[in-house]
Write an enzyme that holds these catalytic residues in place. Structure first.
Site, mmCIF file in Angstrom:
data_model
loop_
_atom_site.group_PDB
_atom_site.id
_atom_site.type_symbol
_atom_site.label_atom_id
_atom_site.label_comp_id
_atom_site.label_asym_id
_atom_site.label_seq_id
_atom_site.Cartn_x
_atom_site.Cartn_y
_atom_site.Cartn_z
ATOM 1 N N ASP A 29 12.241 2.796 8.995
ATOM 2 C CA ASP A 29 11.117 3.348 9.772
ATOM 3 C C ASP A 29 11.572 3.926 11.111
ATOM 4 O OD1 ASP A 29 8.490 3.957 10.358
ATOM 5 O OD2 ASP A 29 8.061 1.974 11.180
ATOM 6 N N ASN A 77 2.660 7.707 1.342
ATOM 7 C CA ASN A 77 3.298 8.784 2.125
ATOM 8 C C ASN A 77 2.886 10.193 1.699
ATOM 9 O OD1 ASN A 77 6.436 6.999 2.716
ATOM 10 N ND2 ASN A 77 4.655 7.199 4.027
#
Ligand code: FPP
Length: 249
Positions: A29, A77
């Site tokens: 991330d 996503n």
């Protein structure tokens, strides 16, 4: 490059009293923030993140980690802007092509977890080829989580188990935790001992919810492209100091 846990560790782990995780999960991330901080488009952060994916994967293999699972693209996503999703798809293609040859020297077995049927036929073909060509290798198993979501994985497992009950292959009383584990993408693999999340976010983000029942977590205040082999070494040192009780005393 740090070599605290150099190849030496593979052979002398006991002498050093280090407990290395057998399976590490990484939530890669912070690519977007890394790029924004530099005034770059988010896609530049993903490119830097993909380069780091290669560095950290090879390092894990080098120090003797048996399983590594990286979270590359979640079922959620797809909600990102179209240009970001398409930049990610391009990167996957490029890095998978490289992985085919790159990871060969390290004997890394590449597997994919997630619903890969959502990707373009070209990417699906590459995924299939990467899995096929690396299947007989004997090194670290690298799971790349792509279009992966733990809830989706569990729903699929429940449906398969329900169908097995319906067809008489399995009785309801026979269903155990092992039944569930053996219907997940990670069937046959040990649960992750350690999950690392760079970028300072204290979230699991739909990653290995079932498998992480007794996983140790390490959150670092560093963005994924900046996460170095030294950071991994210190996470491994911290892991080694943890007292894992698995619900016991
Ligand atoms: C999360 O950061 C990262 C992603 C959604 C993509 C991760 C993908 C890679 C590192 C490429 C890996 C390539 C292969 C072939 C496995 P973010 O964009 O959510 O960062 P932010 O929270 O700072 O916005």
């Amino acid at each position: 490059m740090s070599f605290l846990f150099s190849r030496r560790i593979k052979h002398s782990r006991k002498d050093d009293n280090l407990v290395l995780p057998e399976h590490i999960g990484i939530i890669m991330d912070g690519n977007g923030r890394w790029a924004s901080k530099r005034g770059l488009p988010r896609s530049a952060g993903h490119t830097a993140g993909a380069q780091n994916f290669r560095t950290i994967t090879r390092y894990c293999s080098d120090i003797g980690i048996r399983y590594l699972t990286v979270y590359a693209f979640s079922t959620e996503n797809w909600k990102r802007p179209e240009d970001e999703v398409s930049a990610l798809m391009k990167l996957f293609k490029q890095y998978l092509e490289e992985a085919l040859s790159d990871f060969k020297d390290d004997s890394i077995v590449v597997r994919f977890i997630g619903d890969t049927s959502a990707f373009s036929p070209e990417l699906q073909e590459l995924i299939e080829r990467t899995q096929r060509e690396s299947a007989d290798r004997e090194g670290m198993v690298l799971n790349i989580a792509m279009n992966y979501g733990s809830r989706d994985e569990l729903v699929r497992a429940v449906k398969t188990i329900a169908n097995e009950v319906k067809s008489g292959q399995l009785s309801v009383d026979e269903i155990s935790a092992d039944t569930v584990s053996s219907h997940l993408y990670t069937a046959g693999q040990p649960d992750p001992d350690l999950i690392i999340r760079p970028s300072g976010e204290y979230r699991i983000s739909n990653f290995m919810l079932w498998q992480a029942a007794y996983t140790e977590f390490i959150i670092l205040d560093k963005l994924w492209p900046d996460f170095s082999t030294e950071d991994l070494d210190s996470a491994l040192r911290e892991f080694s100091r943890r007292n894992r009780r698995f619900g016991g005393v």
